[in-house]
Design a protein around this motif. Structure first.
Motif, PDB file in Angstrom:
ATOM      1  N   GLY A 187      18.653   2.165  24.826  1.00  0.00           N
ATOM      2  CA  GLY A 187      18.601   0.759  25.223  1.00  0.00           C
ATOM      3  C   GLY A 187      19.686   0.365  26.204  1.00  0.00           C
ATOM      4  N   ALA A 188      20.269   1.318  26.894  1.00  0.00           N
ATOM      5  CA  ALA A 188      21.350   1.028  27.840  1.00  0.00           C
ATOM      6  C   ALA A 188      20.800   1.041  29.266  1.00  0.00           C
ATOM      7  CB  ALA A 188      22.463   2.059  27.692  1.00  0.00           C
ATOM      8  N   SER A 189      21.595   0.545  30.198  1.00  0.00           N
ATOM      9  CA  SER A 189      21.176   0.508  31.594  1.00  0.00           C
ATOM     10  C   SER A 189      22.346   0.853  32.506  1.00  0.00           C
ATOM     11  CB  SER A 189      20.614  -0.881  31.959  1.00  0.00           C
ATOM     12  OG  SER A 189      21.605  -1.881  31.776  1.00  0.00           O
ATOM     13  N   ASP A 190      21.993   1.254  33.732  1.00  0.00           N
ATOM     14  CA  ASP A 190      22.984   1.606  34.753  1.00  0.00           C
ATOM     15  C   ASP A 190      23.964   2.669  34.238  1.00  0.00           C
ATOM     16  OD1 ASP A 190      21.821  -0.319  36.406  1.00  0.00           O
ATOM     17  OD2 ASP A 190      23.123  -1.891  35.634  1.00  0.00           O
ATOM     18  N   ILE A 191      23.403   3.757  33.748  1.00  0.00           N
ATOM     19  CA  ILE A 191      24.189   4.835  33.145  1.00  0.00           C
ATOM     20  C   ILE A 191      24.225   6.030  34.108  1.00  0.00           C
ATOM     21  CG2 ILE A 191      24.379   6.414  31.189  1.00  0.00           C
ATOM     22  CD1 ILE A 191      24.814   3.448  30.501  1.00  0.00           C
ATOM     23  N   LYS A 192      25.392   6.623  34.228  1.00  0.00           N
ATOM     24  CA  LYS A 192      25.542   7.829  35.046  1.00  0.00           C
ATOM     25  C   LYS A 192      26.140   8.936  34.185  1.00  0.00           C
ATOM     26  CE  LYS A 192      27.703   9.609  39.265  1.00  0.00           C
ATOM     27  NZ  LYS A 192      28.569   9.284  40.442  1.00  0.00           N
TER      28      LYS A 192
END
Length: 658
Positions: free
Chosen positions: A154-159
């Motif tokens: 459920g996370a976003s903008d992950i590298k």
């Protein structure tokens, strides 16, 4: 979509991550360092309980934008929940998942090292080796795989970059997440390398995904997926698998420039779902245990994905116990009559004719074929072109291809880039006749070499001398030039008899080494088309005639050049003189100049008559000259001794008019 467009798309993706990573909290960010032995308030936390310390640090001390740095080589008993935007950086640090129930963190029903929740928006994790060695059965009661190295939930903008995943469960799970970049990582030894479900904008770029049971699996609706420039090979089952059947849709998926080879039991790419706007472009999909690309029973049977510029061959198919079904691309139906047509673009199937391609009759393709042509003697071009034209297909992925000369044990592996490759066989051993090149894919592509175009050795030697006759004491320049005008390099060249036995004044050469003691010039290697040159200046002395014949040996040659002749002669003096009268008050000064314009030192004497209208007063001479005046005869005797060639001396006679 061609390669340049894919690169532009990828640069835009990276740009978005760069912009995000430089967000407003960068100016207030702090760096926190954690060690595998930590002291807090007099309490030492190490090994089995340092995880609690690190989790409290994350929960109560770190803020969005901070960096959590792991400098040590290893950390054990780890399981961390990330609900902030952090930079989590390792020093190629080894992290091992905790084996106790503490690893079952909120948001995860499996043992996991990093769980990234919705508050982790913008988190970057890099520089780790993560191990999740499950001690119990890797399947729970429901047959679900236990344990993830990293769970993006459920996370976003992950590298996630530069990470090695070593998990007996799933290396990386991405669920309900958006804008996730996975790059420059290694995922091996897992039951599933990467699992993606219910996610949007996931980019899998430049990773090695191998030695897993499954490579990459999709298990619930997802969209806008890029799988680019990865090596997804040697997994036990499928390289990439889209699961879920007709109730599941994966839209806008691009699989490009990947190596999807030798996945052992199943297919390179297996599709068992709906797949609107699926693009499979410029991949190498070879030697998989089942099909190259497989549309299974529950896949959409009417859609035509874009399948173009791929290398698809030597995939094994399957046997139903009666019949071998060996197809590079296969769309399954209840029967051949019920199977829908599949239309693709241009691909290379390891053969040069459609009739030889391992394809179902209802698969309609454009054929890419392999051509071999000669560039020059011993140098060949391998190019992939569209059938019926000479248009090179430059969208193909870089790869090597096996080529042999005359027999299957004489192998070469030229690299093909942008659809072409060069094979340089000039230094190879050719037969005297009937030579043949064979490129090996699924079938053989052969090229017969004309006997007149077999590469051969050839070398020439040239020499000259600056002058054939010189006066003793002069410098003479000898020049020798070696030209490799053949097709092969020539090794271990030795040139002797370059000069006569005279004193070497100086020398210059552009290649090899010259031994002044032996007057021999050695060249270890002279490439085809190259020239070697030496210039030797020798000082002549003895009066004699000299003859030299430069000789070249080595590389299978024994060549002699033309004989050069040099005559060293004794020089002769030659004198010329001139005079001029000038006034100096009442006196007349006659200036006499004597020049030796010959080739040797010499002396000259002369009587000079004083005109009757003048009275002799005096004579002035330079060093090396003498004089005597005879008044009775009114004559002046002058002698110039040992005047060097090219030199001039001056004699001044002062007179007075009577």
């Amino acid at each position: 979509m061609n390669k340049s467009k894919l690169i532009i798309v990828f640069l835009l993706i990276l740009g978005a991550f760069i912009l995000f990573s430089n967000a407003s909290f960068a100016s207030e960010a702090k760096e926190w360092t954690v060690h595998n032995v930590t002291v807090e308030n007099g309490i030492t936390y190490e090994l089995s309980n340092n995880n609690g310390y690190i989790q409290r640090l994350i929960d109560y001390n770190l803020s969005d934008g901070d960096t959590l740095y792991f400098p040590d080589s290893s950390y054990t008993h780890m399981s961390l929940q990330i609900n902030k935007s952090l930079n989590i950086i390792g020093n190629n640090s080894f992290l091992e998942v905790c084996h106790t129930k503490e690893a079952l963190l909120p948001g995860s029903d499996h043992k996991t090292l990093f769980v990234l929740l919705d508050g982790a928006k913008g988190t970057n994790i890099s520089g780790f080796k993560i191990s999740n060695p499950m001690e119990d059965d890797p399947y729970d009661k429901d047959g679900i795989i236990e344990g993830y190295s990293i769970f993006v939930n459920g996370a976003s903008d992950i590298k996630l970059s530069n990470i090695t995943y070593l998990s007996l469960g799933t290396g990386l799970k991405i669920s309900g997440s958006e804008n996730v970049l996975v790059e420059n990582s290694i995922i091996n030894g897992s039951i599933v390398g990467i699992n993606i479900s219910n996610s949007n904008k996931v980019y899998i770029v430049n990773n090695k995904i191998y030695n897993n049971i499954e490579g990459i699996t999709f298990t619930a609706n997802s969209s806008n997926i890029l799988i680019h420039n990865n090596n997804i090979s040697f997994n036990m089952n499928n390289g990439i698998s889209f699961e879920g059947g007709n109730d599941t849709t994966y839209s806008n998926v691009t699989i490009s420039y990947n190596y999807i080879n030798s996945n052992i039991n199943n297919s390179g790419i297996r599709i068992n779902s709906n797949f609107p706007n699926l693009k499979i472009l410029s991949n190498m999909i070879t030697s998989n245990g089942d099909f190259g690309i497989f549309f299974d029973f529950d896949a959409n049977r009417t859609g035509n994905p874009t399948i173009e510029y791929n290398l698809i061959y030597n995939n094994k198919g399957y046997n139903d116990g009666v019949t071998d079904y060996i197809f590079e691309i296969q769309r399954i139906g209840e029967s051949h009559a019920e199977r829908e047509h599949l239309i693709t673009g241009y691909n290379y199937f390891g053969v040069n004719e459609r009739s030889s391609a391992a394809l179902c009759a209802k698969t309609h393709v454009g054929m890419i074929i392999l051509k071999i042509s000669e560039i020059s003697k011993g140098v060949y071009n391998l190019s992939y072109v569209k059938e019926g034209s000479n248009e090179v297909v430059n969208q193909l992925i870089s790869h090597s291809i096996r080529v042999y000369l005359n027999n299957a044990s004489n192998n070469f592996y030229p690299t093909i880039t942008n659809g072409t490759g060069i094979l340089d066989l000039r230094e190879s051993n050719f037969a005297n006749t009937s030579n043949k090149l064979t490129a090996v894919a699924k079938l053989l592509t052969e090229y017969n070499i004309n006997d007149n175009f077999i590469p051969k050795k050839s070398v020439s030697i040239y020499s000259n001398i600056s002058s054939k006759s010189v006066v003793s004491g002069k410098v003479v320049k000898y020049t020798v030039t070696i030209v490799n005008n053949g097709d092969k390099k020539i090794s271990n060249i030795l040139i002797k008899n370059l000069i006569p036995r005279l004193s070497i004044n100086s020398y210059t050469t552009n290649l090899g080494s010259f031994n002044k003691n032996t007057a021999q010039w050695s060249i270890s290697k002279l490439e085809s088309g190259k020239t070697a040159k030496i210039t030797i200046n020798v000082l002549t002395k003895a009066i004699a005639s000299y003859k030299t014949t430069p000789q070249l040996t080595g590389g299978g040659f024994n060549l002699k050049n033309q004989t050069l002749s040099l005559n060293v002669v004794k020089g002769k003096a030659k004198f010329t003189s001139s005079s001029k009268d000038t006034k100096s008050g009442k006196n007349i000064i006659r200036t006499l100049k004597v020049k030796n314009s010959g080739t040797a030192k010499g002396s000259i004497s002369k009587y000079i008559k004083i005109p009757s209208k003048y009275t002799y007063l005096k004579t002035t001479v330079l060093k090396g000259s003498t004089f005597k005046y005879y008044s009775k005869q009114k004559q002046l005797y002058v002698k110039v001794s040992n005047l060097n060639p090219g030199k001039t001396t001056t004699i001044k006679i002062t007179m007075k008019k009577r």
